[in-house]
Design a protein around this motif. Structure first.
Motif, PDB file in Angstrom:
ATOM      1  N   THR A  17       5.102   4.715  13.326  1.00  0.00           N
ATOM      2  CA  THR A  17       4.546   4.992  11.980  1.00  0.00           C
ATOM      3  C   THR A  17       4.628   3.606  11.371  1.00  0.00           C
ATOM      4  OG1 THR A  17       5.545   7.176  12.089  1.00  0.00           O
ATOM      5  CG2 THR A  17       5.129   6.199   9.654  1.00  0.00           C
ATOM      6  N   ASP A  18       5.689   2.922  11.465  1.00  0.00           N
ATOM      7  CA  ASP A  18       5.390   1.640  10.704  1.00  0.00           C
ATOM      8  C   ASP A  18       4.465   0.682  11.168  1.00  0.00           C
ATOM      9  OD1 ASP A  18       7.941   2.019   9.329  1.00  0.00           O
ATOM     10  OD2 ASP A  18       9.125   0.863  10.797  1.00  0.00           O
ATOM     11  N   GLU A  19       4.014   0.892  12.375  1.00  0.00           N
ATOM     12  CA  GLU A  19       2.824   0.002  12.849  1.00  0.00           C
ATOM     13  C   GLU A  19       1.515   0.629  12.213  1.00  0.00           C
ATOM     14  OE1 GLU A  19       2.224  -2.623  14.895  1.00  0.00           O
ATOM     15  OE2 GLU A  19       4.588  -2.747  14.617  1.00  0.00           O
ATOM     16  N   LEU A  20       1.437   2.081  12.021  1.00  0.00           N
ATOM     17  CA  LEU A  20       0.306   2.378  11.426  1.00  0.00           C
ATOM     18  C   LEU A  20       0.208   1.959  10.090  1.00  0.00           C
ATOM     19  CD1 LEU A  20       0.393   5.916  13.339  1.00  0.00           C
ATOM     20  CD2 LEU A  20      -1.489   4.204  13.291  1.00  0.00           C
ATOM     21  N   LEU A  21       1.469   2.147   9.198  1.00  0.00           N
ATOM     22  CA  LEU A  21       1.288   1.778   8.173  1.00  0.00           C
ATOM     23  C   LEU A  21       0.876   0.118   7.733  1.00  0.00           C
ATOM     24  CD1 LEU A  21       4.713   3.528   6.822  1.00  0.00           C
ATOM     25  CD2 LEU A  21       2.149   3.860   5.821  1.00  0.00           C
ATOM     26  N   ARG A  22       1.409  -0.736   8.614  1.00  0.00           N
ATOM     27  CA  ARG A  22       0.789  -2.150   8.849  1.00  0.00           C
ATOM     28  C   ARG A  22      -0.590  -2.128   8.731  1.00  0.00           C
ATOM     29  NH1 ARG A  22       6.206  -3.102  10.349  1.00  0.00           N
ATOM     30  NH2 ARG A  22       6.017  -2.943  12.625  1.00  0.00           N
ATOM     31  N   LEU A  23      -1.195  -1.529   9.738  1.00  0.00           N
ATOM     32  CA  LEU A  23      -2.545  -1.445  10.192  1.00  0.00           C
ATOM     33  C   LEU A  23      -3.318  -0.992   8.669  1.00  0.00           C
ATOM     34  CD1 LEU A  23      -4.892  -1.621  11.914  1.00  0.00           C
ATOM     35  CD2 LEU A  23      -4.332   0.746  12.725  1.00  0.00           C
ATOM     36  N   ARG A  24      -2.795   0.425   8.332  1.00  0.00           N
ATOM     37  CA  ARG A  24      -3.511   0.975   7.232  1.00  0.00           C
ATOM     38  C   ARG A  24      -3.533   0.043   5.811  1.00  0.00           C
ATOM     39  NH1 ARG A  24      -0.413   5.588   3.913  1.00  0.00           N
ATOM     40  NH2 ARG A  24       0.318   3.671   3.287  1.00  0.00           N
ATOM     41  N   ALA A  56      -6.358  -2.165   3.640  1.00  0.00           N
ATOM     42  CA  ALA A  56      -6.671  -1.480   2.247  1.00  0.00           C
ATOM     43  C   ALA A  56      -6.493  -2.572   1.318  1.00  0.00           C
ATOM     44  CB  ALA A  56      -5.562  -0.155   1.968  1.00  0.00           C
ATOM     45  N   GLU A  57      -5.727  -3.888   1.628  1.00  0.00           N
ATOM     46  CA  GLU A  57      -5.699  -4.832   0.705  1.00  0.00           C
ATOM     47  C   GLU A  57      -6.819  -5.589   0.534  1.00  0.00           C
ATOM     48  OE1 GLU A  57      -2.406  -7.247   1.801  1.00  0.00           O
ATOM     49  OE2 GLU A  57      -0.772  -5.638   1.652  1.00  0.00           O
ATOM     50  N   THR A  58      -7.669  -5.327   1.460  1.00  0.00           N
ATOM     51  CA  THR A  58      -8.995  -6.111   1.437  1.00  0.00           C
ATOM     52  C   THR A  58     -10.095  -5.332   0.719  1.00  0.00           C
ATOM     53  OG1 THR A  58     -10.020  -5.034   3.410  1.00  0.00           O
ATOM     54  CG2 THR A  58      -8.729  -6.900   3.844  1.00  0.00           C
ATOM     55  N   LEU A  59      -9.627  -4.132   0.049  1.00  0.00           N
ATOM     56  CA  LEU A  59     -10.725  -3.208  -0.587  1.00  0.00           C
ATOM     57  C   LEU A  59     -10.368  -3.337  -2.059  1.00  0.00           C
ATOM     58  CD1 LEU A  59     -10.545  -0.374   1.723  1.00  0.00           C
ATOM     59  CD2 LEU A  59     -12.239  -2.152   1.764  1.00  0.00           C
ATOM     60  N   ASP A  60     -11.196  -2.962  -2.869  1.00  0.00           N
ATOM     61  CA  ASP A  60     -11.218  -2.542  -4.481  1.00  0.00           C
ATOM     62  C   ASP A  60     -10.140  -1.437  -4.300  1.00  0.00           C
ATOM     63  OD1 ASP A  60     -12.462  -0.344  -4.768  1.00  0.00           O
ATOM     64  OD2 ASP A  60     -14.327  -1.446  -4.472  1.00  0.00           O
ATOM     65  N   GLU A  61      -9.528  -1.267  -5.633  1.00  0.00           N
ATOM     66  CA  GLU A  61      -8.511  -0.282  -5.653  1.00  0.00           C
ATOM     67  C   GLU A  61      -9.168   1.287  -5.282  1.00  0.00           C
ATOM     68  OE1 GLU A  61      -5.794   1.671  -9.256  1.00  0.00           O
ATOM     69  OE2 GLU A  61      -6.068  -0.479  -9.157  1.00  0.00           O
ATOM     70  N   GLU A  62     -10.224   1.552  -5.923  1.00  0.00           N
ATOM     71  CA  GLU A  62     -10.921   2.945  -5.552  1.00  0.00           C
ATOM     72  C   GLU A  62     -11.358   3.073  -4.110  1.00  0.00           C
ATOM     73  OE1 GLU A  62     -14.965   5.173  -6.796  1.00  0.00           O
ATOM     74  OE2 GLU A  62     -13.840   4.185  -8.227  1.00  0.00           O
TER      75      GLU A  62
END
Length: 99
Positions: free
Chosen positions: A57-64, A68-74
């Motif tokens: 789960t931790d690995e998947l959260l890091r991936l996700r 997501a940090e490369t995208l705008d908020e929406e």
């Protein structure tokens, strides 16, 4: 609109399952050990299983979250929803703790 991330997330999860095949196999092995354990060992075996699930789960959260940090908020929110849904469907043991 949400469909724009479906293919991407599918590829990410395919890569995850390839790169973490050992961890996924270890989860299966740990679950079997728990299911076969005598009563006095069951709690410890289940703890071992949960530790492995937590690592996945931790690995998947890091991936996700990394993507997501490369995208705008929406877009990040849409991506996270698609990612979480796909994990819960494809890798359900790792999806329980995703928010």
């Amino acid at each position: 609109m949400r469909a724009r991330f479906v293919d991407l997330v599918g590829r990410q999860l395919t890569l995850f399952t390839q790169e973490h095949a050992g961890l996924i196999d270890d989860c299966e092995t740990a679950l079997r050990a728990y299911n076969r354990a005598p009563r006095d060992e069951a709690e410890e075996r289940y703890g071992d299983y949960l530790d492995l699930v937590g690592a996945g789960t931790d690995e998947l959260l890091r991936l996700r979250d990394g993507f997501a940090e490369t995208l705008d908020e929406e877009a990040a929110e849409e991506y996270r929803e698609v990612f979480n849904r796909a994990v819960r469907k494809r890798l359900p043991r790792f999806g329980l703790e995703l928010d």
